[in-house]
Each structure stands twice: as structure tokens, then as C-alpha cells.
Design a protein around this motif. Structure first.
Motif, PDB file in Angstrom:
ATOM      1  N   PRO A  45      -0.099 -13.709  60.125  1.00 25.11           N
ATOM      2  CA  PRO A  45       0.984 -13.695  60.961  1.00 25.11           C
ATOM      3  C   PRO A  45       1.694 -14.831  61.156  1.00 25.11           C
ATOM      4  N   ILE A  46       1.313 -15.830  60.647  1.00 26.44           N
ATOM      5  CA  ILE A  46       1.890 -17.327  60.934  1.00 26.44           C
ATOM      6  C   ILE A  46       3.074 -17.232  60.043  1.00 26.44           C
ATOM      7  N   ARG A  47       4.106 -17.522  60.638  1.00 29.36           N
ATOM      8  CA  ARG A  47       5.428 -17.762  59.939  1.00 29.36           C
ATOM      9  C   ARG A  47       5.743 -19.232  59.346  1.00 29.36           C
ATOM     10  N   LEU A  52       7.193 -25.168  60.526  1.00 32.26           N
ATOM     11  CA  LEU A  52       7.845 -26.210  60.269  1.00 32.26           C
ATOM     12  C   LEU A  52       8.557 -26.828  61.307  1.00 32.26           C
ATOM     13  N   ARG A  53       9.450 -26.023  62.094  1.00 31.02           N
ATOM     14  CA  ARG A  53      10.182 -26.387  63.220  1.00 31.02           C
ATOM     15  C   ARG A  53       9.078 -27.142  64.364  1.00 31.02           C
ATOM     16  N   LYS A  54       7.968 -26.650  64.400  1.00 31.69           N
ATOM     17  CA  LYS A  54       6.936 -27.398  65.241  1.00 31.69           C
ATOM     18  C   LYS A  54       6.644 -28.815  64.686  1.00 31.69           C
ATOM     19  N   CYS A  59       7.204 -35.220  61.652  1.00 34.78           N
ATOM     20  CA  CYS A  59       7.846 -35.888  60.319  1.00 34.78           C
ATOM     21  C   CYS A  59       8.975 -36.706  60.620  1.00 34.78           C
ATOM     22  N   PHE A  60       9.719 -36.438  61.266  1.00 29.63           N
ATOM     23  CA  PHE A  60      11.002 -37.104  61.635  1.00 29.63           C
ATOM     24  C   PHE A  60      10.721 -38.585  61.998  1.00 29.63           C
TER      25      PHE A  60
END
Length: 128
Positions: A45-47, A52-54, A59-60
Motif C-alpha cells: 500500500p506504500i506509494r 519521495l515527497r517525504k 535530499c535537498f
């Protein structure tokens, strides 16, 4: 797939000697991580997009800190005295923390990290 990306990126990076190999290795890890996420999470169920938004703020901040270090490395030169290592470490930590303080929601992340550190220290004091 991990071996394939590792070999390709290290061979490409070897053109620029040790620094190129290190950057090639790091790039291979990130590319393989993305593919592993896609493959490993496909029937769960993990998208991927919310995940990646989290991860994007982390990362930035890491990428900008890397760029600051890279600039400092080229500004100082390749042959530098050991005292520069301490300066690099302090500047890197301050850059990383400074970036977190200006991105949206970053101050809350720093407060959470600080609270975790305090909890660990107080937990260890209770054990002794």
C-alpha cells in the motif's frame, strides 16, 4: 541491477580518477535505490510519490551541503593542511543546520531531532 549500475557509473567516473569514482559510486547507489523502491514497493500500500515527497527535504539539504563542500574543496585546493578538515566539518554542520532552518517545516524537524537527543541523554542518566 545494483551491480550493473555500480560498474557503469564507476567506469564512467574513473575518467576523473578518485573523485569521479566516488561520485560514480554515490550516483549508482541513488539510482539503484530508486529502482529498488519501485520494485520492492509495487505490491504494497506504500506509494512511491508520497515517500519521495517525504524524503525530498532531506535530499535537498544533503545535496546543497555537498555542493558547498565541493566548492570549498576546489577553493582550498587538493593539497590542504589537516586543520582544514575541522573547518570543513564545522562549516558543513552549520550549512546543513542552516538549510534546515530555512526550508518549510525544517525548524520543527530540528526541534524533533533535539528532543530525541535530550531523551537519549536523560535515558542514559536514569540507567546510571
Amino acid at each position: 541491477t545494483n551491480s550493473f549500475f555500480f560498474i557503469c557509473f564507476v567506469v564512467i567516473g574513473s575518467r576523473w580518477h578518485a573523485m569521479g569514482v566516488a561520485i560514480g559510486y554515490s550516483t549508482a547507489i541513488y539510482v539503484a535505490l530508486g529502482i529498488s523502491f519501485l520494485y520492492g514497493l509495487r505490491h504494497t500500500p506504500i506509494r512511491i510519490v508520497p515517500l519521495l515527497r517525504k524524503l525530498a527535504p532531506n535530499c535537498f539539504c544533503s545535496l546543497l551541503t555537498f555542493l558547498v563542500f565541493l566548492y570549498a574543496r576546489y577553493a582550498v585546493g587538493w593539497s590542504f593542511e589537516p586543520r582544514w578538515l575541522a573547518l570543513f566539518a564545522i562549516a558543513g554542520a552549520l550549512t546543513y543546520l542552516g538549510l534546515w532552518s530555512v526550508i518549510p517545516g525544517g525548524k520543527q524537524v530540528l526541534r524533533n531531532y533535539w528532543n530525541k537527543i535530550i531523551n537519549v541523554i536523560s535515558w542514559k542518566k536514569r540507567l546510571t
